[in-house]
Design a protein around this motif. Structure first.
Motif, short mmCIF file in Angstrom:
data_model
loop_
_atom_site.label_atom_id
_atom_site.label_comp_id
_atom_site.label_asym_id
_atom_site.label_seq_id
_atom_site.Cartn_x
_atom_site.Cartn_y
_atom_site.Cartn_z
N ASN A 5 51.26 44.73 47.98
CA ASN A 5 50.91 44.14 46.69
C ASN A 5 52.08 43.37 46.11
O ASN A 5 51.91 42.27 45.57
N LYS A 8 52.46 40.13 47.71
CA LYS A 8 51.44 39.20 47.21
C LYS A 8 51.89 38.62 45.87
O LYS A 8 51.80 37.42 45.63
N ILE A 9 52.36 39.52 45.00
CA ILE A 9 52.80 39.08 43.67
C ILE A 9 53.93 38.07 43.81
O ILE A 9 53.93 37.01 43.19
N LYS A 12 52.74 34.76 45.22
CA LYS A 12 51.98 34.07 44.18
C LYS A 12 52.94 33.40 43.20
O LYS A 12 52.74 32.23 42.82
N ASN A 16 53.25 29.41 42.54
CA ASN A 16 53.03 28.83 41.22
C ASN A 16 54.13 27.86 40.84
O ASN A 16 54.01 27.12 39.88
N ASN A 17 55.21 27.92 41.55
CA ASN A 17 56.34 27.06 41.21
C ASN A 17 56.92 26.47 42.48
O ASN A 17 58.06 26.74 42.84
N LYS A 312 59.46 36.88 29.62
CA LYS A 312 58.21 37.33 29.01
C LYS A 312 57.25 37.87 30.06
O LYS A 312 56.59 38.89 29.87
N GLU A 313 57.20 37.16 31.18
CA GLU A 313 56.34 37.61 32.28
C GLU A 313 56.78 38.99 32.76
O GLU A 313 55.95 39.87 33.02
N LEU A 316 55.65 41.55 30.34
CA LEU A 316 54.21 41.81 30.50
C LEU A 316 53.96 42.73 31.69
O LEU A 316 53.23 43.72 31.61
N ARG A 317 54.59 42.38 32.82
CA ARG A 317 54.41 43.19 34.02
C ARG A 317 54.81 44.64 33.75
O ARG A 317 54.14 45.57 34.17
N MET A 318 55.93 44.80 33.02
CA MET A 318 56.37 46.15 32.71
C MET A 318 55.35 46.84 31.81
O MET A 318 55.06 48.02 31.99
N VAL A 320 52.19 46.47 31.68
CA VAL A 320 50.99 46.92 32.38
C VAL A 320 51.32 47.91 33.49
O VAL A 320 50.46 48.26 34.29
N ALA A 322 54.49 48.01 35.59
CA ALA A 322 55.46 47.77 36.64
C ALA A 322 56.72 48.56 36.33
O ALA A 322 57.23 48.50 35.21
N ILE A 327 59.84 45.51 39.76
CA ILE A 327 60.35 44.19 39.38
C ILE A 327 61.49 43.80 40.32
O ILE A 327 61.56 42.68 40.83
N GLN A 330 60.06 42.85 43.57
CA GLN A 330 59.39 41.54 43.52
C GLN A 330 60.40 40.40 43.62
O GLN A 330 60.24 39.48 44.41
N ARG B 85 51.80 54.12 31.47
CA ARG B 85 51.21 52.90 30.87
C ARG B 85 50.16 52.33 31.80
O ARG B 85 49.11 51.88 31.37
N LEU B 99 49.51 35.43 32.71
CA LEU B 99 50.40 34.76 33.66
C LEU B 99 49.97 33.30 33.77
O LEU B 99 48.79 33.00 33.91
N LYS B 101 49.33 29.57 35.20
CA LYS B 101 48.82 29.00 36.46
C LYS B 101 48.14 30.04 37.33
O LYS B 101 48.19 29.99 38.55
N LEU B 110 46.01 42.30 37.58
CA LEU B 110 47.43 42.63 37.54
C LEU B 110 47.77 44.12 37.39
O LEU B 110 48.53 44.65 38.19
N MET B 113 47.36 45.96 40.52
CA MET B 113 48.32 45.62 41.57
C MET B 113 49.46 46.64 41.59
O MET B 113 50.07 46.87 42.62
N TYR B 114 49.74 47.21 40.45
CA TYR B 114 50.84 48.17 40.38
C TYR B 114 50.35 49.60 40.59
O TYR B 114 51.07 50.55 40.35
#
Lengths: 406, 247
Positions: A5, A8-9, A12, A16-17, A312-313, A316-318, A320, A322, A327, A330, B85, B99, B101, B110, B113-114
């Motif tokens: 996973n 994949k992240i 991705k 995206n960049n 910020k990303e 957010l990941r944290m 939800v 992560a 991190i 990743q 969480r 996120l 794009k 998402l 995924m974790y």
């Protein structure tokens, strides 16, 4: 945590960049490509020099008279008379580390055939000389052992001589040529070898039995030099020592006396030339290595900026779920993907550049498998090493601050 | 009474700024039962952000006890809280935090995924269900920059739903939206509440409180009001009553 996973992240995030990912890769691409190309050029020239040396003959050992003094005056080696025919015979009978041995005496003069003539020299040699110098007969045959015994007036000539004495293309074999008024029957023509790396014509050569040259042309009893060929390149040193001890015994030298002969081997020559090319390869590899490090710093640079940009990303990941380690993983995976992809592109570019050098600049090029593996390994390590710091920075972010970061 | 999902006992949170200690929360106690829709109100500086961070397990209190779904959070490490969480909380932020794009579906996936216990196909299926639940089944492959604010907030709500959390924490979730879209989001939240979800909505907008079933008011780190709403308004009715914009 699930590496699949996370990969994949990471993938991705890179996709995206694309532009940023490519720019990050650029340093690695250039680094790897230059390492491969530089080493290929270095190795290519080393191999071509090696090939040129081995063209001269196989594991040649040259024995010259030398070191002799008369009343404190050093003598010109060609006038020394310390190498006798008996020395040659003893060496031939006693040495075990050599595959062939031949005396060498030279006499220069004018070759004449009909109304053509050509200035050259006749080399008096033994039968082994062909193998030692890697010469081959293309027409006719080599003179025989009985020709040597009887000091027969026969010879084998090189292509340059054949072309000059028989310009109308007639077969020289069986014809008689005269050298300083002495008639020689041509029994064979040598295969052409062209010019050697020193620019000498290797086809400008006349070989005759050494007995003939010594008795009928020069009227001498000593040898100019003895050529031998060691059994293998590794045995060159053993053969040299063996020859040296036999000659010292034969010349009745005391332990304190210096050698009255000199032994040179082809190995010395190739070692000397190798030192030069190795130096060049090292130099080139160093330059290329520096560019690889610069590439790594490029990764760190852009990753570092990207961590700030993506704060910020990360927050957010944290939020939800992560973990810091997710991190970290990743960003490390991103760095590794960048450097491995860059590495692959770099390898391909390096191959392309090497071939380009080969076909456009016509330089000898040899792509070393280890240089490919090495540069690939180095760039992966570089990715992890230089990716670690920014990744750690991202992992250590506080989710609250990261979420609120503008 | 339903089982309590959140249990706060005398929560205190101090920050040290230079030599000074700031008391952001000075002993906050309440409990929220399963299926409640609670608004937490307060002006800026009242401590509601700090409270939200603690409720969301992003921060730990200096004193007191916090039980989330029966689990004591206070002594948990950073990564233990991250896992908590992931399993128990769904966040909805004021600025959506999608996120860039990335498609709606991937955004919703998402959190899963974790969670290494959930495979690819289950993840995809649950993300689709969540998007369906917020009415975006036709927008699954749209990227975040191809959607309106209201749609993005719906994606964010779907993302909060996807892990089937014990509680949904909405932080000024309508703050960036116009009135009409705000009510649409409120309709959605009321609908989720009706389905039995526990929702905590942190806001400074007193209007919102009229649509929740309970209202907690914070001032200077204390709870000054904790009232049940006897007359819950229906966001759907209000939305229907709004003048239709002609554009």
């Amino acid at each position: 945590m699930n590496i699949g996973n996370l990969s994949k992240i990471a993938l991705k995030a890179l996709l995206n960049n694309k532009m940023r990912a490519f720019l990050t890769m650029l340093g690695i691409i250039i680094g790897v490509a230059s390492v491969i190309t530089m080493i290929a050029i270095g190795q290519g020239s080393k191999m071509s020099i090696r090939a040129q040396i081995s063209e001269m003959g196989s594991n040649i050992i040259m024995i010259h008279p030398g070191g002799e003094r008369r009343a404190g005056v050093r003598m010109d080696p060609s006038e020394m008379q310390t190498l006798k025919i008996e020395n040659y015979e003893t060496l031939r009978n006693e040495c075990v580390f050599i595959s062939g041995i031949s005396p060498l005496v030279n006499s220069s003069g004018q070759l004449v055939s009909g109304n053509n003539n050509y200035p050259s020299s006749v080399s008096g040699v033994g039968l082994d000389y062909l193998n030692i110098r890697q010469l081959k007969i293309s027409d006719g045959e080599m003179f025989s052992a009985s020709d040597i015994q009887t000091s027969a007036k026969v010879c084998v000539i090189g292509k340059t001589i054949a072309d000059n004495l028989f310009p109308d293309g007639g077969d020289p074999v069986g014809k008689t040529i005269r050298f300083n008024q002495v008639p020689f029957r041509v029994v064979g023509v040598l295969e052409s070898k062209g010019y050697n790396s020193m620019g000498m014509d290797q086809d400008d050569i006349v070989l005759a039995p050494y007995t003939t040259v010594m008795k009928r042309l020069l009227a001498v009893t000593y040898l100019e030099s003895i050529f031998a060929s060691a059994l293998s390149e590794e045995m060159t040193d053993l053969a040299t020592e063996e020859i040296s001890s036999i000659l010292r015994r034969e010349h009745k030298l005391k332990d304190t006396d210096a050698n009255d002969f000199e032994i040179r081997s082809q190995q010395e020559l190739s070692q000397m030339l190798n030192t030069t090319t190795d130096l060049m390869t090292t130099l080139l590899a160093c330059i290329a290595g520096i560019s690889l490090i610069v590439g790594g710093i490029g990764i760190m640079n852009i990753m570092y900026v990207s961590v700030t940009e993506r704060t910020k990303e990360i927050g957010l990941r944290m939020s939800v779920g992560a973990k810091g380690s997710d991190i970290l993983a990743q960003f490390l995976i991103e760095a590794v993907i960048i450097s491995i992809t860059g590495g692959i592109i770099g390898v391909l570019t390096g191959f392309g550049a090497s071939l380009g050098v080969k076909f456009i600049a016509r330089w000898p090029v040899f792509i070393q498998p280890w240089s490919v593996i090495l540069s690939f390994a180095v760039c992966t390590v570089t990715g992890i090493f230089f990716g670690w710091y920014p990744a750690k920075k991202a992992a250590d972010l506080d989710p609250i601050d990261a979420l609120r970061y503008e | 009474m339903n089982k309590s999902v959140i249990e706060l006992i005398d929560i205190r949170r101090d920050f040290t700024v230079g030599d000074e200690t700031v008391h952001a929360l000075r002993g906050v106690s309440f409990s929220i039962s399963e299926g409640e829709f609670v608004t937490i109100m307060g002006t800026s500086g009242s401590g509601k952000s700090t409270l939200l961070n603690i409720l969301g397990c992003l921060d730990t209190p200096t004193g007191g006890e916090y039980y989330l779904d029966g689990i004591s959070v206070r002594k948990m490490s950073k990564s233990q809280r991250a896992v908590l969480r992931n399993r128990k909380i769904g966040f909805v932020f004021q600025n959506y935090n999608l996120l860039a794009k990335t498609t709606a579906l991937e955004n919703v996936e998402l959190p899963l995924m974790y969670n290494s216990k959930i495979g690819t196909s289950e993840r995809r299926e649950r993300a689709k269900q969540a998007l369906k639940a917020v009415g975006l089944e036709n927008r699954m492959e749209h990227k975040s920059n191809q959607m309106s604010g209201g749609q993005m907030q719906r994606v964010a709500i779907a993302r909060a739903l996807v892990n089937d959390p014990a509680v949904i924490l909405a932080d000024e979730a309508t703050g960036n939206l116009d009135t009409r879209t705000s009510f649409e989001i409120l309709v959605l939240l009321q609908q989720l509440h009706a389905e039995g979800r526990t929702i905590i909505f942190v806001t400074h907008n007193p209007e919102i409180a009229r649509y929740s079933c309970r209202n907690i008011k914070l001032t200077d780190g204390h709870i000054v009001e904790d009232t049940l709403n006897q007359n819950i308004l229906s966001a759907a009715d209000t939305l229907a009553g709004l003048p239709v914009e002609n554009d």
